[in-house]
Design an enzyme around this catalytic site. Sequence first.
Site, PDB file in Angstrom:
ATOM      1  N   ASP A  13     -10.777 -50.729 -88.081  1.00  0.00           N
ATOM      2  CA  ASP A  13     -11.896 -51.511 -87.528  1.00  0.00           C
ATOM      3  C   ASP A  13     -12.484 -52.469 -88.558  1.00  0.00           C
ATOM      4  O   ASP A  13     -13.665 -52.816 -88.484  1.00  0.00           O
ATOM      5  CB  ASP A  13     -13.002 -50.584 -86.991  1.00  0.00           C
ATOM      6  CG  ASP A  13     -12.471 -49.509 -86.069  1.00  0.00           C
ATOM      7  OD1 ASP A  13     -11.829 -49.865 -85.071  1.00  0.00           O
ATOM      8  OD2 ASP A  13     -12.679 -48.314 -86.349  1.00  0.00           O
ATOM      9  N   HIS A  41      -8.639 -53.831 -81.330  1.00  0.00           N
ATOM     10  CA  HIS A  41      -9.323 -54.823 -82.140  1.00  0.00           C
ATOM     11  C   HIS A  41      -9.880 -55.914 -81.242  1.00  0.00           C
ATOM     12  O   HIS A  41      -9.385 -56.163 -80.148  1.00  0.00           O
ATOM     13  CB  HIS A  41      -8.411 -55.404 -83.230  1.00  0.00           C
ATOM     14  CG  HIS A  41      -7.043 -55.785 -82.758  1.00  0.00           C
ATOM     15  ND1 HIS A  41      -5.947 -55.007 -82.993  1.00  0.00           N
ATOM     16  CD2 HIS A  41      -6.596 -56.845 -82.060  1.00  0.00           C
ATOM     17  CE1 HIS A  41      -4.880 -55.577 -82.470  1.00  0.00           C
ATOM     18  NE2 HIS A  41      -5.245 -56.698 -81.893  1.00  0.00           N
TER      19      HIS A  41
END
Length: 429
Positions: A13, A41
């Site tokens: 992340d 994502h």
Amino acid sequence: MAAIVIVGAQWGDEGKGKATDILGGLVDYVVKPNGGNNAGHTVVVGGEKYELKLLPAGVLSETATPILGNGVVINLEALFEEIDGLEARGADASRLRISANAHLVAPYHQIMDRVQERFLGKRAIGTTGRGIGPTYQDKVGRVGIRVQDIFDESILRQKIESALDVKNQVLVKMYNRKAIVAEETVQYFLSYADRLRPMVIDATLELNKALDEGKHVLMEGGQATMLDVDHGTYPFVTSSNPTAGGACVGSGVGPTRITSTLGIIKAYTTRVGAGPFPTELFDKWGEYLQTVGGEVGVNTGRKRRCGWYDSVIARYASRVNGFTDYFLTKLDVLTGIGEIPICVAYEVDGVRHDEMPMTQSDFHHAKPIFETMPAWDEDITGCRTFEELPQKAQDYVRRLEELSGARFSYIGVGPGRDQTIVLHDVMES
């Protein structure tokens, strides 16, 4: 010719999607070499937010060919749902290509994943339950199903029946579950064969030919260094190698062809799921980073654990991957917070460790040693050069660079593609 590998330097992340989106428009191929639909994502293009899970961010490029490499494990249902979702919004996914050697996630992999996690209870690793680990287990155990197998019904049926001979014994006798019918799994895969066939290629041949012709290739690793099955916080890791070496294995591009290795790292640290996290915050600042940084998992919806920047991890990631450059993201999130702690070392049982402890036991007991720097109050989301940043922000970035083992070449000051400061262009390295 450029062959660039993008790798997350923390626990995922970090903003790899943004980096891929920026560089994806400058290359001919964007490759996802590992992972599955277990790590999402977010990419912002033209003010539109796209949340991708299985597909590489390069699928949103208007010119690059996106490829799912041989190291990826593919859930076909999830793949086509994601493609259909993008095309419904006007995106073009027709250039997507898939390695014939990539492995497939079967419905029974997902069942095994969820059953095993439930059985482990408090000892559960915190997987996404999407069958990624069991698929990699079958790959290593040489009983996996590859993309090429669904075009030969007899081979497909033989492999599924062989796999279920063992898995049904485990499900029925150990977990008290119903046996899985092999023919249902066979028909599940065959139902996707016609749509999948035009996408399948010899990806290794394609990519190496492209490099021979002077074309540019970008490899977008999933997950991150600290989730690597060998180099991460084992056993709280993924089942693949999302480090730079794994990108070579998962694409068939040899290590001598790599020209740059770009580490993606947040200006603070986050983690999803269980496992050690030395700089984790349990106070108002943890909540602040979670809220202002929008730290909620794209794939799971789980809130991310938040903590301060950890330069020990940054140095470790730089060493393990051989980073030539870093892309620092989310610097804007730290605006106006007063003082910013930076973890420069650990204390383990009264002993200072400037580098990653050798054992996971020591890492579990590591306490961060901080130094602090003053934050800035000015809005930096409109800055496009390093000199436009407030002096305190410049000082913070330079200190992180000193501590982290590789030069900082990109700085993210907002979620948009254009909200990026470029110090060094890896395409010209």
